[in-house]
Design an enzyme around this catalytic site. Structure first.
Site, PDB file in Angstrom:
ATOM      1  N   HIS A  59      18.103  95.800   3.119  1.00 46.42           N
ATOM      2  CA  HIS A  59      19.087  95.719   2.039  1.00 46.42           C
ATOM      3  C   HIS A  59      20.068  96.860   2.169  1.00 46.42           C
ATOM      4  CE1 HIS A  59      17.145  98.926  -0.691  1.00 46.42           C
ATOM      5  NE2 HIS A  59      16.484  98.939   0.444  1.00 46.42           N
TER       6      HIS A  59
ATOM      7  N   CYS B 152      24.925  95.106  -1.536  1.00 47.34           N
ATOM      8  CA  CYS B 152      23.690  94.362  -1.257  1.00 47.34           C
ATOM      9  C   CYS B 152      23.947  92.880  -0.997  1.00 47.34           C
ATOM     10  CB  CYS B 152      22.683  94.546  -2.393  1.00 47.34           C
ATOM     11  SG  CYS B 152      23.256  93.954  -4.003  1.00 47.34           S
TER      12      CYS B 152
ATOM     13  N   HIS C 282      20.402  93.318  -7.730  1.00 48.69           N
ATOM     14  CA  HIS C 282      20.178  93.809  -6.364  1.00 48.69           C
ATOM     15  C   HIS C 282      19.417  92.752  -5.563  1.00 48.69           C
ATOM     16  CE1 HIS C 282      20.157  96.863  -3.297  1.00 48.69           C
ATOM     17  NE2 HIS C 282      18.862  96.733  -3.131  1.00 48.69           N
TER      18      HIS C 282
END
Length: 478
Positions: free
Chosen positions: A449, A381, A433
């Site tokens: 993402h 990510c 994340h």
């Protein structure tokens, strides 16, 4: 002889009795006792008592006796229903996870909530989806899916009606599957289904056939027409007088000057090029030694218009920049602004840069997830964010938690395209994340993402998983 006849008559009477009392059911894929019991309107216990020798795990194509609580007249109807409907229900009892599918996509497919899907599959609370994984679908979803199938069969003529048209589109530079699909009101998956050749790659110049609504097609024709007219007007001018008036200002050599610039701390190729009204490619062409690296203290020679040079000199903090255009001292466009130990990058043309960032990131849709990856061989990510921003000479920290410490925190209601969005997934206590906002509409934030279960993709905060794990939005560009 008489004894044998009595035995035959006995078994015949037992057979007739059992036919009246029980219905035979052949087990199909995905069926269990509760599904079968609901189908025939009986209790699971009744089926178990009628089949004492049946194994606990049902075998495919084996036969069960179902207690028949109805009269003879309804028995035949039940048998007909049992023979005609199992194909739909048994196929819907389980779902095999395919590439690029997530819980939200699967729940929409069966018209159920993600929570219902998790209740039917408790392992999903602790594990991520895997391609090929078999999921149990609640029985309520089976009925709704069956109704949907019937409706689709009956509504076929409406789908192929005159309201849908097929358009032929040529892929232009910097266009992505996401942008094309959005333009014509379809999903990326639908675009790939209609054009299987682009599943792996979307080459510039490819010709796509897209089926969409007539309204969307007409709107795009109108937009393309306006864009082409605008481009013609920019290139040719509206009148010959305008062309003659503009020409002398563009061509004369007196309007072009060469300035000598020393690279300052925090300056990038992008910020310098923007300041002097040229592209990064042109800056590198004029100074080939900076193609690989731009170090503080490098002296660059930049050829630009006198107006741009004057404007850049006006931004200088030293008096000599107004006296000598050849050695202006610059202030970086993306100079560091410290506020609560955060950093915000200032950029000249904000909206243009943000759009380019989104195009650059979404071109990677479909690339697999790879822990520690920062290239097209695979991204994690934070690696996707680093690669995307680095293409425009904007340096981000390596990890998602470090990236969450730069920029300015903003409320989710104030989120804009280009902002970074952060999550705490898998029950973590700290941020682990990150993604980049690509669209904000009616309180819904869509972001690109790299996900562990689907690679680079676009997701939404309306999906229960991301809505539940959402943490914050940071603005890193101004």
């Amino acid at each position: 002889m008489v004894f044998r006849l009595i035995i035959v008559l006995f078994f015949f009477s037992v057979g007739v009795f059992s036919q009246e009392k029980f219905i035979k059911h052949k087990i199909s894929k995905g069926e269990n006792l509760s599904v079968i019991a609901k189908k025939y309107g009986v209790k699971t216990k009744d089926i178990e008592e009628a089949n004492p020798n049946a194994p606990k795990i049902l075998k495919l194509n084996s036969v069960l006796l179902i207690p028949n609580n109805n009269k003879k007249g309804t028995t035949k109807k039940t048998e007909i229903a049992a023979n005609t409907t199992p194909a739909i229900i048994s196929n819907s009892g389980q779902h095999e996870v395919r590439e690029k599918e997530n819980l939200w996509v699967i729940s929409k497919k069966y018209n159920i909530s993600v929570d219902d899907l998790k209740k039917a599959n408790p392992s999903l609370e602790n594990e991520d989806l895997k391609i090929g994984q078999k999921l149990n679908i609640p029985s309520s979803a089976v009925v709704s899916n069956e109704k949907t199938t019937k409706n689709q069969n009956t509504e076929k003529p409406e789908i192929i009606s005159s309201t849908d048209v097929e358009v032929v589109v040529e892929v232009k530079p910097k266009e992505t599957k996401y942008l094309i699909a959005k333009k014509y009101g379809i999903t990326v998956a639908e675009l790939e289904r209609q054009n299987p050749s682009i599943k792996k790659k979307l080459p510039v110049g490819s010709v796509l056939k897209i089926r969409t609504s007539k309204e969307k097609a007409d709107q795009q024709i109108k937009d393309n027409s306006v864009a082409s007219q605008t481009q013609v007007a920019e290139n040719t001018g509206t009148t010959s007088e305008t062309t003659e008036a503009v020409k002398p200002e563009i061509i004369p050599a007196t309007t072009d000057v060469e300035v000598v610039v020393e690279v300052q701390s925090k300056e990038t190729k992008y910020s310098i090029a923007k300041k002097y009204g040229i592209t990064v490619k042109e800056l590198e062409k004029q100074n080939p030694f900076i193609k690989r690296k731009l170090s503080v203290g490098y002296v660059l020679k930049i050829r630009t218009s006198k107006e741009k040079a004057d404007a850049a000199a006006g931004l200088s903090t030293t008096p000599q920049s107004n006296e000598n255009l050849s050695t202006p001292s610059q202030v970086a466009d993306n100079s560091e602004i410290k506020k609560d130990t955060t950093t915000v990058f200032r950029v000249g043309n904000h909206s243009d840069l943000v759009n380019q960032l989104i195009v650059n990131a979404t071109e990677n849709i479909g690339i697999r997830y790879r822990s520690g990856g920062t290239t097209k061989a695979g991204f994690d990510c934070s690696g996707l964010m680093i690669c995307t921003f680095n293409n425009f000479d904007i340096k981000l920290p390596r990890s998602s938690i470090e990236q969450s410490r730069i920029g300015m925190k903003v409320n989710s209601e104030e989120a804009q395209k280009g902002d970074l969005i952060f999550f705490r997934t898998n029950g973590r206590r700290h941020i682990n994340h990150v993604g980049m906002v690509v669209e904000v509409l009616d309180g819904e934030i869509k972001f690109v993402h790299s996900s562990t279960h689907g690679g680079v993709m676009i997701s939404s905060t309306k999906e229960p998983y991301y809505g539940r794990t959402f943490t914050q939005v940071n603005r890193v560009l101004q």
